[in-house]
Motif scaffolding. Structure first.
Motif, PDB file in Angstrom:
ATOM      1  N   ARG A 194       0.812  -1.037  -0.092  1.00 37.27           N
ATOM      2  CA  ARG A 194      -0.027   0.111   0.147  1.00 37.27           C
ATOM      3  C   ARG A 194       1.259   1.383  -0.156  1.00 37.27           C
ATOM      4  NH1 ARG A 194      -1.715   3.992   2.717  1.00 37.27           N
ATOM      5  NH2 ARG A 194      -0.259   3.322   4.749  1.00 37.27           N
ATOM      6  N   SER A 197       2.582   1.698  -3.327  1.00 36.60           N
ATOM      7  CA  SER A 197       1.558   2.084  -4.318  1.00 36.60           C
ATOM      8  C   SER A 197       1.402   3.404  -4.293  1.00 36.60           C
ATOM      9  CB  SER A 197       0.632   1.043  -4.543  1.00 36.60           C
ATOM     10  OG  SER A 197      -0.188   1.208  -3.304  1.00 36.60           O
ATOM     11  N   SER A 198       1.286   4.067  -2.963  1.00 33.85           N
ATOM     12  CA  SER A 198       1.002   5.558  -2.841  1.00 33.85           C
ATOM     13  C   SER A 198       1.903   6.688  -3.169  1.00 33.85           C
ATOM     14  CB  SER A 198       0.398   5.674  -1.293  1.00 33.85           C
ATOM     15  OG  SER A 198       1.533   5.332  -0.317  1.00 33.85           O
TER      16      SER A 198
END
Length: 203
Positions: A194, A197-198
């Motif tokens: 997460r 990907s951010s």
């Protein structure tokens, strides 16, 4: 302080864990579009460091594509086996060590570590943002530090962090402390994915 040494610095990626909590091989997870071991090798090689993989003897076939392997060669377990096998393989070498459970580590943290290297100490290491103790597996281990580790392990004290706590080291606060995040479980892996990907890719 210890006597000044001019030990050459090389890279060491530790892949010898059993990954029992992760339930899959942590060194093979593709956080960055390639196996994690390869990502860490390329990260270390970007500093022109000759970089080796540390693995268990029974893992050698998993890394046939990479020529610089150091299979465990000492009668100890855990990360100490990888560190001390590297010491045995190339005595007098200093090692920039990275564990394979560091999905967020990038060049910017390693640059801080390398630039702050204190050759007269047993090691140069980051302080953990979690418990404020030395991070033994994101560290530069000098030959004197590995000698101290060998002495401790032979005495039944098989913990690299405790060796760093009881030797003369340079301890650093990493401005990018979030990169010291360890992913050892499926939930921690999901959180790492997460976060990656951010973010925009690091330069």
């Amino acid at each position: 302080m210890m006597e000044n040494n001019s030990a050459p610095l090389k890279g060491l990626v530790l892949c010898g864990g059993h990954s029992s909590r992760m339930q899959e091989n942590k060194s093979s997870i593709r956080y960055h579009g390639m196996p994690q071991w390869q990502y860490l090798v390329e990260l270390l090689q970007s500093f022109q460091l000759e970089t080796y993989l540390s693995c268990r003897v029974d893992q050698q076939q998993d890394f046939n594509s990479y020529p610089l392997l150091i299979p465990d060669s000492v009668p100890y377990g855990g990360p100490s086996a990888g560190l001390l096998s590297a010491r045995q393989y190339q005595p007098g070498t200093a090692w920039l060590v990275l564990a394979c459970d560091l999905p967020l580590i990038s060049r910017q943290s390693l640059e801080i570590l390398i630039n702050a290297r204190e050759k007269d100490c047993a090691a140069t290491a980051f302080r953990s943002p979690v418990n404020l103790m030395p991070e033994p597996l994101i560290a530069i281990w000098e030959p004197a530090g590995l000698d101290a580790l060998l002495e401790n392990v032979a005495a039944g004290k098989n913990c690299p962090r405790k060796t760093l706590l009881n030797t003369d080291i340079r301890l650093l606060d990493n401005r990018y402390y979030e990169e010291q995040y360890n992913a050892n479980t499926p939930a921690e892996k999901a959180e790492a994915v997460r976060q990656i990907s951010s973010q925009s890719p690091h330069p």
